[in-house]
Scaffold this motif. Sequence first.
Motif, PDB file in Angstrom:
ATOM      1  N   PHE A  87       0.820  -1.208   0.000  1.00 36.67           N
ATOM      2  CA  PHE A  87       0.000   0.000   0.000  1.00 36.67           C
ATOM      3  C   PHE A  87       0.853   1.256   0.000  1.00 36.67           C
ATOM      4  N   ARG A  88       2.167   1.100  -0.078  1.00 38.96           N
ATOM      5  CA  ARG A  88       3.067   2.245   0.016  1.00 38.96           C
ATOM      6  C   ARG A  88       3.954   2.316  -1.216  1.00 38.96           C
ATOM      7  N   GLU A  89       4.024   3.497  -1.801  1.00 37.95           N
ATOM      8  CA  GLU A  89       4.893   3.700  -2.965  1.00 37.95           C
ATOM      9  C   GLU A  89       6.327   3.307  -2.628  1.00 37.95           C
ATOM     10  N   SER A  90       6.737   3.588  -1.395  1.00 39.87           N
ATOM     11  CA  SER A  90       8.126   3.341  -0.998  1.00 39.87           C
ATOM     12  C   SER A  90       8.432   1.863  -0.793  1.00 39.87           C
ATOM     13  N   MET A  91       7.387   1.034  -0.650  1.00 42.02           N
ATOM     14  CA  MET A  91       7.573  -0.410  -0.488  1.00 42.02           C
ATOM     15  C   MET A  91       7.269  -1.059  -1.825  1.00 42.02           C
ATOM     16  N   ALA A  92       8.289  -1.129  -2.669  1.00 39.19           N
ATOM     17  CA  ALA A  92       8.108  -1.489  -4.067  1.00 39.19           C
ATOM     18  C   ALA A  92       8.219  -2.993  -4.275  1.00 39.19           C
ATOM     19  N   PRO A  93       7.665  -3.501  -5.368  1.00 38.78           N
ATOM     20  CA  PRO A  93       7.846  -4.922  -5.687  1.00 38.78           C
ATOM     21  C   PRO A  93       9.322  -5.308  -5.657  1.00 38.78           C
ATOM     22  N   GLY A  94       9.616  -6.406  -4.974  1.00 34.37           N
ATOM     23  CA  GLY A  94      10.990  -6.844  -4.767  1.00 34.37           C
ATOM     24  C   GLY A  94      11.542  -6.476  -3.411  1.00 34.37           C
ATOM     25  N   ASP A  95      10.905  -5.508  -2.722  1.00 34.50           N
ATOM     26  CA  ASP A  95      11.330  -5.135  -1.369  1.00 34.50           C
ATOM     27  C   ASP A  95      10.800  -6.143  -0.348  1.00 34.50           C
ATOM     28  N   PHE A  96      11.460  -6.207   0.804  1.00 33.56           N
ATOM     29  CA  PHE A  96      10.990  -6.991   1.944  1.00 33.56           C
ATOM     30  C   PHE A  96      10.533  -6.033   3.042  1.00 33.56           C
ATOM     31  N   LEU A 107      -2.297  -6.283   6.576  1.00 33.55           N
ATOM     32  CA  LEU A 107      -3.729  -6.558   6.537  1.00 33.55           C
ATOM     33  C   LEU A 107      -3.909  -7.987   6.036  1.00 33.55           C
ATOM     34  N   ALA A 108      -4.469  -8.850   6.886  1.00 32.69           N
ATOM     35  CA  ALA A 108      -4.715 -10.234   6.491  1.00 32.69           C
ATOM     36  C   ALA A 108      -6.137 -10.367   5.982  1.00 32.69           C
ATOM     37  N   ARG A 154      -8.154   0.802  -1.418  1.00 30.75           N
ATOM     38  CA  ARG A 154      -8.061   2.192  -0.956  1.00 30.75           C
ATOM     39  C   ARG A 154      -8.457   2.312   0.515  1.00 30.75           C
ATOM     40  N   MET A 155      -9.440   1.536   0.931  1.00 32.46           N
ATOM     41  CA  MET A 155      -9.864   1.582   2.328  1.00 32.46           C
ATOM     42  C   MET A 155      -8.751   1.086   3.250  1.00 32.46           C
ATOM     43  N   TYR A 156      -8.163  -0.056   2.917  1.00 29.61           N
ATOM     44  CA  TYR A 156      -7.097  -0.604   3.762  1.00 29.61           C
ATOM     45  C   TYR A 156      -5.916   0.362   3.832  1.00 29.61           C
ATOM     46  N   ARG A 157      -5.632   1.011   2.731  1.00 31.29           N
ATOM     47  CA  ARG A 157      -4.543   1.990   2.709  1.00 31.29           C
ATOM     48  C   ARG A 157      -4.864   3.155   3.634  1.00 31.29           C
ATOM     49  N   SER A 158      -6.134   3.587   3.641  1.00 29.92           N
ATOM     50  CA  SER A 158      -6.535   4.697   4.503  1.00 29.92           C
ATOM     51  C   SER A 158      -6.471   4.322   5.974  1.00 29.92           C
ATOM     52  N   ASP A 168      -1.086  -4.135  -5.012  1.00 26.44           N
ATOM     53  CA  ASP A 168      -2.500  -4.431  -4.813  1.00 26.44           C
ATOM     54  C   ASP A 168      -3.275  -3.734  -5.938  1.00 26.44           C
ATOM     55  N   SER A 169      -4.348  -3.011  -5.639  1.00 32.18           N
ATOM     56  CA  SER A 169      -5.105  -2.380  -6.745  1.00 32.18           C
ATOM     57  C   SER A 169      -5.379  -0.898  -6.525  1.00 32.18           C
ATOM     58  N   TRP A 170      -4.678  -0.277  -5.584  1.00 30.33           N
ATOM     59  CA  TRP A 170      -4.896   1.142  -5.309  1.00 30.33           C
ATOM     60  C   TRP A 170      -4.100   2.055  -6.229  1.00 30.33           C
ATOM     61  N   HIS A 171      -2.962   1.563  -6.745  1.00 28.81           N
ATOM     62  CA  HIS A 171      -2.003   2.421  -7.439  1.00 28.81           C
ATOM     63  C   HIS A 171      -2.532   2.803  -8.825  1.00 28.81           C
ATOM     64  N   PRO A 172      -2.531   4.087  -9.162  1.00 31.26           N
ATOM     65  CA  PRO A 172      -3.086   4.520 -10.461  1.00 31.26           C
ATOM     66  C   PRO A 172      -2.348   3.927 -11.662  1.00 31.26           C
ATOM     67  N   ASP A 173      -1.071   3.591 -11.486  1.00 32.05           N
ATOM     68  CA  ASP A 173      -0.301   3.009 -12.598  1.00 32.05           C
ATOM     69  C   ASP A 173      -0.263   1.489 -12.549  1.00 32.05           C
ATOM     70  N   HIS A 174      -0.816   0.896 -11.485  1.00 29.28           N
ATOM     71  CA  HIS A 174      -0.828  -0.561 -11.334  1.00 29.28           C
ATOM     72  C   HIS A 174      -2.179  -0.932 -10.720  1.00 29.28           C
ATOM     73  N   ASP A 175      -3.262  -0.688 -11.461  1.00 31.11           N
ATOM     74  CA  ASP A 175      -4.583  -0.757 -10.838  1.00 31.11           C
ATOM     75  C   ASP A 175      -5.215  -2.144 -10.864  1.00 31.11           C
ATOM     76  N   ALA A 176      -4.455  -3.159 -11.263  1.00 32.52           N
ATOM     77  CA  ALA A 176      -4.953  -4.536 -11.201  1.00 32.52           C
ATOM     78  C   ALA A 176      -3.777  -5.457 -10.942  1.00 32.52           C
ATOM     79  N   VAL A 177      -4.002  -6.492 -10.148  1.00 32.37           N
ATOM     80  CA  VAL A 177      -2.961  -7.455  -9.836  1.00 32.37           C
ATOM     81  C   VAL A 177      -2.912  -8.484 -10.956  1.00 32.37           C
ATOM     82  N   ASP A 178      -1.759  -8.619 -11.601  1.00 31.79           N
ATOM     83  CA  ASP A 178      -1.575  -9.567 -12.692  1.00 31.79           C
ATOM     84  C   ASP A 178      -0.759 -10.744 -12.188  1.00 31.79           C
ATOM     85  N   ILE A 179      -1.328 -11.951 -12.255  1.00 33.21           N
ATOM     86  CA  ILE A 179      -0.674 -13.115 -11.669  1.00 33.21           C
ATOM     87  C   ILE A 179       0.661 -13.422 -12.344  1.00 33.21           C
ATOM     88  N   MET A 180       0.793 -13.138 -13.636  1.00 30.55           N
ATOM     89  CA  MET A 180       2.059 -13.406 -14.315  1.00 30.55           C
ATOM     90  C   MET A 180       3.159 -12.480 -13.806  1.00 30.55           C
TER      91      MET A 180
END
Length: 289
Positions: free
Chosen positions: A92-101, A159-160, A173-177, A211-223
């Motif tokens: 839910f955070r821009e700073s926590m990018a894919p590949g980060d732990f 968030l589980a 968006r709710m969980y992010r808020s 997840d699905s909140w990000h305007p440039d990544h608005d859907a989770v793609d399994i691939m």
Amino acid sequence: MTKTMIAVIGGSGLYQIDGLEDARWQSVDTPWGSPSDEILTGRLNGVEMAFLPRHGRGHVHSPTTVPYRANIDALKRLGATDVIAVSACGSFRESMAPGDFVIVDDFIDRTFAREKSFFGTGCVAHVSVAHPTCPRLGAACFDAAQAAGITVHRGGTYLAMEGPQFSTRAESRMYRSWGCDVIGMTNMPEAKLAREAELCYASVAMVTDYDSWHPDHDAVDIMDIIRILNGNADKARAMLRGLPERLGVNRAPCPHGCDRALETALMTAPDKRDPALMARLDAVAGRVL
């Protein structure tokens, strides 16, 4: 001092660990049914290790059907002292990018279709999960990840969700808020059960998507997730190789009391306890029963 056994619960993408001496897969029977899979045991740099693939090899269990109670009981029964939960998550955070732990230190539990306690009618217990992860163990994971060159964030709320579907955009968006940092489907009730079993527990969330909140990544793609998962699994194995030297062959009592969580938790009078339930609690709560 207690002999250390580091137990790793591997999430999506992490189905084995390499380099164990005297490695062997073994079956463990529990009163709560069969765990997700056989458990790989061995030694790494002289420290006892156990590895359990949370979804089973071949990914056969959904987040809802993972046998969480059997998994924790089996690890406790084998002698585990410290549980490292490794799992894929959305961010839910821009700073926590894919590949980060992210070294998770808090949770919001939104699951609803899972057994969440070893205790119940016949033996009631209330443990505190105000601080649901072990700071000592989390610090060791953070240091090992940094030493392995991984971009890692110390602290975050997980968030589980029940799953297996991913979030709607409104939910995201709710969980992010709410102030959540990452979202996943498996750390609850796992963390609660680990606390009931008096096991130190640390959660290492491996970010795969926004997840699905990000305007440039608005859907989770399994691939896309699978591609990131493969890279994250290699990073996780590098992190795990650094844990034995940080945790040592022997350990003192947990300074945060994780290994003494049941001392004031049992509520049912001894003469009112259900013998059948008591028998099932032999590994989880045998120290206090």
